[in-house]
Design a protein around this motif. Sequence first.
Motif, PDB file in Angstrom:
ATOM      1  N   ALA A   1       0.821  -1.218   0.000  1.00 38.29           N
ATOM      2  CA  ALA A   1       0.000   0.000   0.000  1.00 38.29           C
ATOM      3  C   ALA A   1       0.855   1.268   0.000  1.00 38.29           C
ATOM      4  O   ALA A   1       0.592   2.180  -0.799  1.00 38.29           O
ATOM      5  N   PRO A   2       1.898   1.386   0.856  1.00 38.91           N
ATOM      6  CA  PRO A   2       2.721   2.594   0.789  1.00 38.91           C
ATOM      7  C   PRO A   2       3.434   2.775  -0.558  1.00 38.91           C
ATOM      8  O   PRO A   2       3.571   3.897  -1.041  1.00 38.91           O
TER       9      PRO A   2
ATOM     10  N   VAL B   1       2.350   1.763  -3.514  1.00 39.23           N
ATOM     11  CA  VAL B   1       1.347   2.230  -4.470  1.00 39.23           C
ATOM     12  C   VAL B   1       1.043   3.702  -4.225  1.00 39.23           C
ATOM     13  O   VAL B   1       0.935   4.491  -5.171  1.00 39.23           O
ATOM     14  N   PHE B   2       0.922   4.104  -2.973  1.00 34.91           N
ATOM     15  CA  PHE B   2       0.683   5.517  -2.640  1.00 34.91           C
ATOM     16  C   PHE B   2       1.810   6.390  -3.175  1.00 34.91           C
ATOM     17  O   PHE B   2       1.572   7.429  -3.800  1.00 34.91           O
ATOM     18  N   LEU B   3       3.070   5.982  -2.941  1.00 40.43           N
ATOM     19  CA  LEU B   3       4.214   6.756  -3.434  1.00 40.43           C
ATOM     20  C   LEU B   3       4.252   6.786  -4.957  1.00 40.43           C
ATOM     21  O   LEU B   3       4.621   7.799  -5.559  1.00 40.43           O
ATOM     22  N   HIS B   4       3.860   5.678  -5.570  1.00 38.12           N
ATOM     23  CA  HIS B   4       3.854   5.615  -7.038  1.00 38.12           C
ATOM     24  C   HIS B   4       2.832   6.579  -7.635  1.00 38.12           C
ATOM     25  O   HIS B   4       3.054   7.129  -8.712  1.00 38.12           O
ATOM     26  N   ARG B   5       1.725   6.777  -6.947  1.00 33.40           N
ATOM     27  CA  ARG B   5       0.661   7.653  -7.449  1.00 33.40           C
ATOM     28  C   ARG B   5       0.949   9.130  -7.209  1.00 33.40           C
ATOM     29  O   ARG B   5       0.306   9.980  -7.817  1.00 33.40           O
ATOM     30  N   MET B   6       1.878   9.432  -6.324  1.00 32.42           N
ATOM     31  CA  MET B   6       2.218  10.830  -6.057  1.00 32.42           C
ATOM     32  C   MET B   6       2.979  11.420  -7.242  1.00 32.42           C
ATOM     33  O   MET B   6       3.682  10.706  -7.948  1.00 32.42           O
TER      34      MET B   6
END
Length: 106
Positions: A25-26, A28-33
């Motif tokens: 999850a982290p 994916v979150f960093l990838h979307r930023m």
Amino acid sequence: MSTRGGRPETPATGMRATVERWSAAPVVFLHRMPRAALLVAVFVLLVVGMVGTGWVAAGGLLVLAVALGWFAYLNWPALDPQGRVLRVVALTVLTGFALARAFGRF
């Protein structure tokens, strides 16, 4: 079976599987930023570490070291020996600077 870095990919087990599952999850979150936001965050932590003093500076550098260590751990199986040495050296230098800043030696 797919390959990663020219090596056959085997499913992770034990602690690696747990860390990979926790990290999903982290990551994916960093990838979307936006990439610029991540670059700015790294730059700010680096500036705090180099310009700041004492534990504030050490904290900025240690946050960077933890992030680098986390990504190095996740990518370790796919790295060639040169990449592994580079990451170990970078972590050692960054942690050394953080400790030196924390104890007022640098």
